[in-house]
Design an enzyme around this catalytic site. Structure first.
Site, short mmCIF file in Angstrom:
data_model
loop_
_atom_site.label_atom_id
_atom_site.label_comp_id
_atom_site.label_asym_id
_atom_site.label_seq_id
_atom_site.Cartn_x
_atom_site.Cartn_y
_atom_site.Cartn_z
N ILE A 1 -11.48 -25.56 3.10
CA ILE A 1 -10.06 -25.27 3.33
C ILE A 1 -9.65 -24.06 2.50
O ILE A 1 -10.02 -23.95 1.33
CB ILE A 1 -9.21 -26.49 2.88
CG1 ILE A 1 -9.60 -27.73 3.68
CG2 ILE A 1 -7.71 -26.19 3.00
CD1 ILE A 1 -9.13 -29.03 3.05
N CYS A 2 -8.88 -23.17 3.10
CA CYS A 2 -8.24 -22.10 2.33
C CYS A 2 -6.84 -21.88 2.90
O CYS A 2 -6.30 -22.77 3.55
CB CYS A 2 -9.08 -20.81 2.34
SG CYS A 2 -9.11 -19.94 3.92
N ARG A 3 -6.25 -20.72 2.67
CA ARG A 3 -4.88 -20.51 3.11
C ARG A 3 -4.80 -20.34 4.62
O ARG A 3 -3.96 -20.94 5.28
CB ARG A 3 -4.30 -19.28 2.41
CG ARG A 3 -2.81 -19.13 2.57
CD ARG A 3 -2.30 -17.90 1.85
NE ARG A 3 -2.72 -16.69 2.56
CZ ARG A 3 -2.01 -16.10 3.51
NH1 ARG A 3 -0.85 -16.59 3.88
NH2 ARG A 3 -2.47 -15.03 4.11
N MET B 1 -4.23 -23.86 5.21
CA MET B 1 -3.06 -24.59 4.73
C MET B 1 -1.78 -24.09 5.38
O MET B 1 -0.78 -24.78 5.39
CB MET B 1 -2.96 -24.49 3.20
CG MET B 1 -4.07 -25.26 2.48
SD MET B 1 -4.15 -27.02 2.89
CE MET B 1 -2.71 -27.65 2.02
#
Length: 105
Positions: free
Chosen positions: A65-67, A93
């Protein structure tokens, strides 16, 4: 380019709400996770992944997961090259609508 398996932010939220036990790894920077991360996720910054390989188990699948989904895709490609099972959360996210909490040290 090797194909990276994906999961959407909505699919991930649904799996968590159904009580599925998932291995989530948030690869964002410290400032970013302070704004909130998925409570079940482990925070390992992208730059630290090569030094943290002993955290990963080749028998498990990890969701990165990242932005926005771009950095986590790069991490997926790297880990997949090392023989790990990974999946990228597309949209990151920015698209995740589930519960989050600020990272606590």
């Amino acid at each position: 380019m090797v194909e990276i398996r994906e999961i959407s932010a909505d699919e991930l939220k649904e799996k968590l709400e159904n009580g599925e036990k998932l291995e989530l790894v948030d690869v964002r920077e410290n400032e970013e996770v302070e704004e909130g991360m998925i409570p079940e996720a482990k925070h390992i910054r992208m730059g630290e992944i090569p030094d943290q390989l002993d955290y990963f188990n080749k028998d498990k699948e990890y969701i990165m997961i990242c932005r926005s989904g771009r950095r986590s895709e790069n991490v997926c490609a790297y880990l997949q090259d090392q023989g790990y099972q990974v999946r990228n959360m597309t949209g990151g996210m920015l698209e995740y609508k589930g519960k989050t909490k600020p990272k606590s040290e």
